[in-house]
Design a protein around this motif. Structure first.
Motif, PDB file in Angstrom:
ATOM      1  N   ASN A  84       0.851  -1.181   0.000  1.00 55.03           N
ATOM      2  CA  ASN A  84       0.000   0.000   0.000  1.00 55.03           C
ATOM      3  C   ASN A  84       0.893   1.238   0.000  1.00 55.03           C
ATOM      4  O   ASN A  84       2.059   1.182   0.399  1.00 55.03           O
ATOM      5  CB  ASN A  84      -0.927   0.003   1.220  1.00 55.03           C
ATOM      6  CG  ASN A  84      -0.215   0.458   2.478  1.00 55.03           C
ATOM      7  OD1 ASN A  84      -0.143   1.662   2.762  1.00 55.03           O
ATOM      8  ND2 ASN A  84       0.350  -0.487   3.237  1.00 55.03           N
ATOM      9  N   ILE A  89      -0.028   5.602   7.066  1.00 59.73           N
ATOM     10  CA  ILE A  89       0.210   4.277   7.635  1.00 59.73           C
ATOM     11  C   ILE A  89       1.710   4.030   7.653  1.00 59.73           C
ATOM     12  O   ILE A  89       2.409   4.295   6.677  1.00 59.73           O
ATOM     13  CB  ILE A  89      -0.496   3.170   6.812  1.00 59.73           C
ATOM     14  CG1 ILE A  89      -2.007   3.351   6.904  1.00 59.73           C
ATOM     15  CG2 ILE A  89      -0.101   1.795   7.316  1.00 59.73           C
ATOM     16  CD1 ILE A  89      -2.798   2.322   6.139  1.00 59.73           C
ATOM     17  N   PHE A  91       3.674   1.549   7.313  1.00 56.48           N
ATOM     18  CA  PHE A  91       4.260   0.383   6.654  1.00 56.48           C
ATOM     19  C   PHE A  91       3.795   0.342   5.200  1.00 56.48           C
ATOM     20  O   PHE A  91       2.757   0.902   4.845  1.00 56.48           O
ATOM     21  CB  PHE A  91       3.842  -0.919   7.368  1.00 56.48           C
ATOM     22  CG  PHE A  91       2.342  -1.116   7.425  1.00 56.48           C
ATOM     23  CD1 PHE A  91       1.657  -1.738   6.385  1.00 56.48           C
ATOM     24  CD2 PHE A  91       1.611  -0.673   8.519  1.00 56.48           C
ATOM     25  CE1 PHE A  91       0.283  -1.906   6.439  1.00 56.48           C
ATOM     26  CE2 PHE A  91       0.230  -0.837   8.584  1.00 56.48           C
ATOM     27  CZ  PHE A  91      -0.425  -1.460   7.530  1.00 56.48           C
ATOM     28  N   SER A  94       2.271  -5.799   3.969  1.00 59.63           N
ATOM     29  CA  SER A  94       1.562  -6.497   5.039  1.00 59.63           C
ATOM     30  C   SER A  94       1.208  -7.912   4.599  1.00 59.63           C
ATOM     31  O   SER A  94       1.189  -8.230   3.407  1.00 59.63           O
ATOM     32  CB  SER A  94       0.293  -5.741   5.436  1.00 59.63           C
ATOM     33  OG  SER A  94      -0.598  -5.632   4.331  1.00 59.63           O
ATOM     34  N   ASN A  96      -1.746 -10.976   5.588  1.00 57.39           N
ATOM     35  CA  ASN A  96      -2.922 -11.440   6.315  1.00 57.39           C
ATOM     36  C   ASN A  96      -3.177 -12.886   5.898  1.00 57.39           C
ATOM     37  O   ASN A  96      -3.593 -13.155   4.769  1.00 57.39           O
ATOM     38  CB  ASN A  96      -4.143 -10.571   6.002  1.00 57.39           C
ATOM     39  CG  ASN A  96      -4.043  -9.198   6.637  1.00 57.39           C
ATOM     40  OD1 ASN A  96      -4.245  -9.028   7.824  1.00 57.39           O
ATOM     41  ND2 ASN A  96      -3.686  -8.197   5.833  1.00 57.39           N
ATOM     42  N   ALA A 154       4.144  -5.919   7.952  1.00 56.01           N
ATOM     43  CA  ALA A 154       3.225  -5.814   9.088  1.00 56.01           C
ATOM     44  C   ALA A 154       2.223  -6.953   9.065  1.00 56.01           C
ATOM     45  O   ALA A 154       1.705  -7.333   8.007  1.00 56.01           O
ATOM     46  CB  ALA A 154       2.495  -4.476   9.049  1.00 56.01           C
ATOM     47  N   THR A 157      -2.822  -6.182  10.294  1.00 59.30           N
ATOM     48  CA  THR A 157      -3.297  -4.894   9.781  1.00 59.30           C
ATOM     49  C   THR A 157      -4.752  -4.933   9.354  1.00 59.30           C
ATOM     50  O   THR A 157      -5.427  -3.909   9.338  1.00 59.30           O
ATOM     51  CB  THR A 157      -2.445  -4.465   8.578  1.00 59.30           C
ATOM     52  OG1 THR A 157      -2.540  -5.475   7.559  1.00 59.30           O
ATOM     53  CG2 THR A 157      -0.986  -4.322   8.985  1.00 59.30           C
ATOM     54  N   ASN A 158      -5.251  -6.110   8.984  1.00 60.09           N
ATOM     55  CA  ASN A 158      -6.632  -6.238   8.527  1.00 60.09           C
ATOM     56  C   ASN A 158      -7.425  -7.173   9.446  1.00 60.09           C
ATOM     57  O   ASN A 158      -8.491  -6.826   9.922  1.00 60.09           O
ATOM     58  CB  ASN A 158      -6.678  -6.746   7.087  1.00 60.09           C
ATOM     59  CG  ASN A 158      -7.909  -6.288   6.340  1.00 60.09           C
ATOM     60  OD1 ASN A 158      -8.298  -5.127   6.433  1.00 60.09           O
ATOM     61  ND2 ASN A 158      -8.541  -7.185   5.614  1.00 60.09           N
ATOM     62  N   ASP A 160      -6.758 -10.231  12.736  1.00 61.05           N
ATOM     63  CA  ASP A 160      -5.776 -10.582  13.755  1.00 61.05           C
ATOM     64  C   ASP A 160      -5.032 -11.871  13.388  1.00 61.05           C
ATOM     65  O   ASP A 160      -5.661 -12.901  13.142  1.00 61.05           O
ATOM     66  CB  ASP A 160      -6.464 -10.761  15.106  1.00 61.05           C
ATOM     67  CG  ASP A 160      -5.504 -10.620  16.275  1.00 61.05           C
ATOM     68  OD1 ASP A 160      -4.473 -11.323  16.267  1.00 61.05           O
ATOM     69  OD2 ASP A 160      -5.778  -9.822  17.185  1.00 61.05           O
ATOM     70  N   THR A 189       0.679  -6.753  15.217  1.00 57.57           N
ATOM     71  CA  THR A 189      -0.345  -6.134  16.059  1.00 57.57           C
ATOM     72  C   THR A 189      -1.403  -7.187  16.356  1.00 57.57           C
ATOM     73  O   THR A 189      -1.878  -7.864  15.434  1.00 57.57           O
ATOM     74  CB  THR A 189      -0.999  -4.938  15.353  1.00 57.57           C
ATOM     75  OG1 THR A 189       0.010  -3.975  15.028  1.00 57.57           O
ATOM     76  CG2 THR A 189      -2.040  -4.284  16.258  1.00 57.57           C
ATOM     77  N   THR A 190      -1.779  -7.335  17.622  1.00 63.11           N
ATOM     78  CA  THR A 190      -2.744  -8.367  17.984  1.00 63.11           C
ATOM     79  C   THR A 190      -3.490  -8.018  19.254  1.00 63.11           C
ATOM     80  O   THR A 190      -3.046  -7.172  20.044  1.00 63.11           O
ATOM     81  CB  THR A 190      -2.039  -9.733  18.171  1.00 63.11           C
ATOM     82  OG1 THR A 190      -3.017 -10.728  18.464  1.00 63.11           O
ATOM     83  CG2 THR A 190      -1.024  -9.666  19.297  1.00 63.11           C
ATOM     84  N   SER A 216      -3.014  -4.527  21.443  1.00 63.00           N
ATOM     85  CA  SER A 216      -4.146  -3.604  21.505  1.00 63.00           C
ATOM     86  C   SER A 216      -4.999  -3.893  22.736  1.00 63.00           C
ATOM     87  O   SER A 216      -5.441  -5.028  22.943  1.00 63.00           O
ATOM     88  CB  SER A 216      -5.001  -3.728  20.242  1.00 63.00           C
ATOM     89  OG  SER A 216      -6.147  -2.917  20.319  1.00 63.00           O
TER      90      SER A 216
END
Length: 382
Positions: A84, A89, A91, A94, A96, A154, A157-158, A160, A189-190, A216
């Motif tokens: 992206n 943002i 980064f 990413s 997922n 990352a 990001t979308n 978990d 991130t989780t 988070s």
């Protein structure tokens, strides 16, 4: 009885304005059917040719309707690294490994993406989980390309990376194993304490300055957290994860995100204080945002759990978005504008400074990368 379809939120909002909260709640899907889910309805996806509606044919319901159980769909991804160029943002790349997220956060900005799969952004997003079974294989193939140049990737990001499906599929662990093998930088991130399962890999990555983690935490109230994120780890377990990661030398931040006006915003300082006490070295915050179908999913969640606050919460949200439900402009969508957003940001900055969380996590190294070896079906001539 035809397939159930929740009424429009406009009708529900009219009911909430009439102060008949009990009647309004009855218009939502039956609580017994959505135990452990964040969404309160399952409206047809916006790209579908037909819309469903409910009506009483006079026969009533013969037997209770079943609960919405999780269904996993296995798919093979053509590529696994997404890029992206969003200027707000931190980064560019990413991963997922899953589509959809069983954690069930009513405010999740990723919900509208499920419409592209023919599903609802409501309960379908939480129960129809797509598993990219070849994620590790696809990653090795992309990292082995001759023109590949490493940059931090990352995860989370979308959806978990440590949602419940990860317990059995272990795709996130497999990806981290490849990251360690290739000495590739990664950011995670989780909301799940399951990340501690991979502490052995994360410790090695941290030793090489190749990983940083953000946990988070949206509330310190277990009851509120269960309403907001039905299948995510409890606040206590997330804080314990911060402690264990920090003790292992993994740079860890606490994310107070999202901050929801009149729901959890009063906990901002308490969340940062708790994160610091467990070893977090940095902090971040994002204001609630309601793109696309998320608006209605969140409004219905409010009506179920906080019917007396619906108008107040939505009024504050609109005050931060120029009178709209959402403002997608770069640099504004995460922070909002106006007096409320400014005050919240000032509170965050002061609390971050007070608790010593104003440091940035160290930059990750890109110079250690070693391209993975991928078996080729073509035999070598030498």
């Amino acid at each position: 009885m035809a397939a159930y379809q929740a009424p429009s939120f406009e009708a529900l909002e009219r009911l909430s304005k009439s102060r008949d909260a009990d009647l309004a709640r009855r218009e939502l899907m039956q609580p017994d059917r959505i135990r452990g889910r964040g969404a309160q309805s399952n409206r047809t996806g916006r790209f579908e040719p037909h819309q469903r509606d409910s009506f009483d044919d006079g026969w009533g319901v013969v037997e209770p309707m079943p609960v919405f159980e999780t269904v996993e769909h296995v798919e093979r991804a053509k590529t696994i690294i997404t890029t992206n160029d969003s200027p707000d943002i931190g980064f560019e790349r990413s991963i997922n490994a899953y589509r959809g997220c069983e954690h069930g956060c009513s405010y999740c900005f990723a919900r509208p993406t499920h419409a592209y799969l023919g599903h609802s952004a409501g309960i379908d997003f939480e129960r129809d989980i797509y598993v990219k079974a070849n994620a590790v294989e696809a990653l090795r193939a992309e990292l082995s390309a001759k023109n590949y140049r490493p940059k931090p990737i990352a995860m989370g990001t979308n959806t978990d990376p440590y949602q419940p499906a990860e317990r059995s599929h272990k795709l996130t662990r497999g990806i981290l194993e490849v990251m360690l093998e290739t000495r590739h930088p990664v950011m995670i991130t989780t909301k799940s304490a399951l990340i501690i399962r991979d502490l052995d890999i994360l410790t090695e990555l941290a030793r090489l300055n190749l990983v940083k983690v953000a946990i988070s935490v949206t509330s310190m109230d277990h009851k509120l957290s269960r309403k907001m994120e039905p299948r995510a780890s409890s606040p206590a377990r997330r804080l314990e994860a911060i402690r264990l990661l920090s003790e292992a030398g993994v740079p860890t931040a606490i994310f107070a995100s999202p901050m929801i006006p009149a729901i959890n915003d009063m906990e901002l300082e308490r969340i940062l204080d708790a994160g610091k006490a467990q070893g977090a070295v940095s902090a971040s915050m994002i204001l609630l945002r309601l793109p696309g179908e998320v608006r209605d999913v969140f409004r219905e969640w409010l009506l179920r759990h906080f019917p007396d606050r619906v108008r107040h919460v939505l009024s504050l949200v609109r005050d931060t978005r120029g009178g709209k439900d959402y403002d997608s402009r770069w640099g504004v969508r995460m922070t909002g504008e106006g007096p409320y957003a400014t005050l919240l940001r000032q509170r965050f900055e002061k609390a971050r400074e007070r608790y010593g969380l104003d440091a940035k996590l160290p930059p990750l190294r890109n110079d250690l990368f070693i391209a993975p070896k991928v078996d080729s079906p073509q035999m070598s001539l030498f």
